[in-house]
Each structure stands twice: as C-alpha cells, then as structure tokens.
Scaffold this motif. Structure first.
Motif, PDB file in Angstrom:
ATOM      1  N   THR A   1       0.843  -1.189   0.000  1.00 21.74           N
ATOM      2  CA  THR A   1       0.000   0.000   0.000  1.00 21.74           C
ATOM      3  C   THR A   1       0.884   1.246   0.000  1.00 21.74           C
ATOM      4  OG1 THR A   1      -0.104   0.036   2.421  1.00 21.74           O
ATOM      5  CG2 THR A   1      -1.864  -1.155   1.260  1.00 21.74           C
ATOM      6  N   ASP A   2       0.287   2.379  -0.327  1.00 24.19           N
ATOM      7  CA  ASP A   2       1.044   3.641  -0.325  1.00 24.19           C
ATOM      8  C   ASP A   2       1.570   3.993   1.060  1.00 24.19           C
ATOM      9  OD1 ASP A   2       0.608   3.944  -3.041  1.00 24.19           O
ATOM     10  OD2 ASP A   2      -1.127   5.253  -2.767  1.00 24.19           O
ATOM     11  N   ASP A   3       0.913   3.487   2.097  1.00 18.92           N
ATOM     12  CA  ASP A   3       1.332   3.804   3.467  1.00 18.92           C
ATOM     13  C   ASP A   3       2.030   2.622   4.157  1.00 18.92           C
ATOM     14  OD1 ASP A   3      -0.952   2.242   3.644  1.00 18.92           O
ATOM     15  OD2 ASP A   3      -1.935   3.501   5.135  1.00 18.92           O
ATOM     16  N   TRP A   4       2.546   1.668   3.364  1.00 19.73           N
ATOM     17  CA  TRP A   4       3.246   0.505   3.911  1.00 19.73           C
ATOM     18  C   TRP A   4       4.373   0.929   4.842  1.00 19.73           C
ATOM     19  CZ3 TRP A   4       8.262  -1.423   1.873  1.00 19.73           C
ATOM     20  CH2 TRP A   4       8.654  -2.633   2.455  1.00 19.73           C
ATOM     21  N   ILE A   5       4.543   0.164   5.922  1.00 16.33           N
ATOM     22  CA  ILE A   5       5.615   0.405   6.898  1.00 16.33           C
ATOM     23  C   ILE A   5       6.360  -0.907   7.113  1.00 16.33           C
ATOM     24  CG2 ILE A   5       6.117   0.971   9.312  1.00 16.33           C
ATOM     25  CD1 ILE A   5       3.671   2.796   9.255  1.00 16.33           C
ATOM     26  N   LEU A   6       7.681  -0.821   7.163  1.00 18.92           N
ATOM     27  CA  LEU A   6       8.545  -1.951   7.502  1.00 18.92           C
ATOM     28  C   LEU A   6       9.093  -1.695   8.897  1.00 18.92           C
ATOM     29  CD1 LEU A   6      10.230  -4.509   6.795  1.00 18.92           C
ATOM     30  CD2 LEU A   6      11.956  -2.938   5.859  1.00 18.92           C
ATOM     31  N   VAL A   7       8.903  -2.657   9.798  1.00 20.44           N
ATOM     32  CA  VAL A   7       9.433  -2.529  11.159  1.00 20.44           C
ATOM     33  C   VAL A   7      10.598  -3.503  11.298  1.00 20.44           C
ATOM     34  CG1 VAL A   7       8.931  -2.679  13.623  1.00 20.44           C
ATOM     35  CG2 VAL A   7       7.134  -1.954  12.031  1.00 20.44           C
ATOM     36  N   THR A   8      11.792  -2.943  11.606  1.00 19.84           N
ATOM     37  CA  THR A   8      12.987  -3.768  11.763  1.00 19.84           C
ATOM     38  C   THR A   8      13.554  -3.600  13.167  1.00 19.84           C
ATOM     39  OG1 THR A   8      14.638  -2.113  11.118  1.00 19.84           O
ATOM     40  CG2 THR A   8      13.540  -3.323   9.321  1.00 19.84           C
ATOM     41  N   PRO A   9      14.278  -4.598  13.664  1.00 19.89           N
ATOM     42  CA  PRO A   9      14.889  -4.454  14.984  1.00 19.89           C
ATOM     43  C   PRO A   9      15.988  -3.390  14.989  1.00 19.89           C
ATOM     44  CG  PRO A   9      15.411  -6.601  14.037  1.00 19.89           C
ATOM     45  CD  PRO A   9      14.468  -5.926  13.099  1.00 19.89           C
ATOM     46  N   GLU A  10      16.615  -3.168  13.838  1.00 16.04           N
ATOM     47  CA  GLU A  10      17.718  -2.202  13.781  1.00 16.04           C
ATOM     48  C   GLU A  10      17.240  -0.756  13.747  1.00 16.04           C
ATOM     49  OE1 GLU A  10      18.665  -6.059  11.986  1.00 16.04           O
ATOM     50  OE2 GLU A  10      17.215  -4.566  11.348  1.00 16.04           O
TER      51      GLU A  10
END
Length: 100
Positions: free
Chosen positions: A6-15
């Motif tokens: 989606t246009d508002d996609w978020i990736l959450v990473t530990p770093e």
C-alpha cells in the motif's frame, strides 16, 4: 515491489524500528539494497474481511551499501484488500535465533 504494498506501507525492523515504505522502496530503487535470494515459509494465516495477516519464517541474502548481508527472520505481514488486490500494509521482522 511497489505494486505489492500500500502507499502507506511500513517496515518494522529491529535495527531501525518503523521505516516508511517510500524510504525502503527508495533504497531498493537506488541499488543500495539488493537481494540475491529470498525465501519465505508461511506458518500461520488469517483472513477477516478485507484484512489478512501471515506469519512465517524468511531467509534472504544480498548486499546493503555494498556489503554482503544475510538474514534469518520471523516475518509478520498484514495485508489489506485494495481494489480487489491484496497489498501489504505492514511488515514486521524479528531475527530468528538458532535452536528455535
């Protein structure tokens, strides 16, 4: 990849914590992040109306800023049906540890 999120996609990473999708796509588009291999095995899935989530385990190899990298992670993706197509709106990564 932009067609899958989606246009508002978020990736959450530990770093780095939450990263806006536009930033991730920019890093990929610039060649700063490349992938040579990428596998994912789904272990759980659920669909409720126009929202779904899948949890699984993924491994990938490639380069980041010219340096080799490899990851073994648990992944949860949350999808939303947009105009009849499933698109990822959030990806959350957790490093996998040996023996688990």
């Amino acid at each position: 990849m932009a067609r899958c999120v989606t246009d508002d996609w978020i990736l959450v990473t530990p770093e780095a914590g939450p990263i806006p999708g536009a930033r991730v796509l920019g890093v990929i588009g610039s060649g700063m992040l490349t992938h040579a291999t990428m596998t994912k095995v789904a272990t759980h899935a659920c669909v409720i109306g126009d929202v779904a989530w899948i949890t699984g385990r993924g491994q990938n190899t490639g380069t980041f800023k010219g340096q080799p990298m490899a990851a073994d992670e648990y992944i949860t993706d949350i999808y939303r049906r947009v105009d009849g197509q499933w698109r990822c709106m959030l990806t959350h990564l957790t490093p996998a540890h040996d023996g688990r």
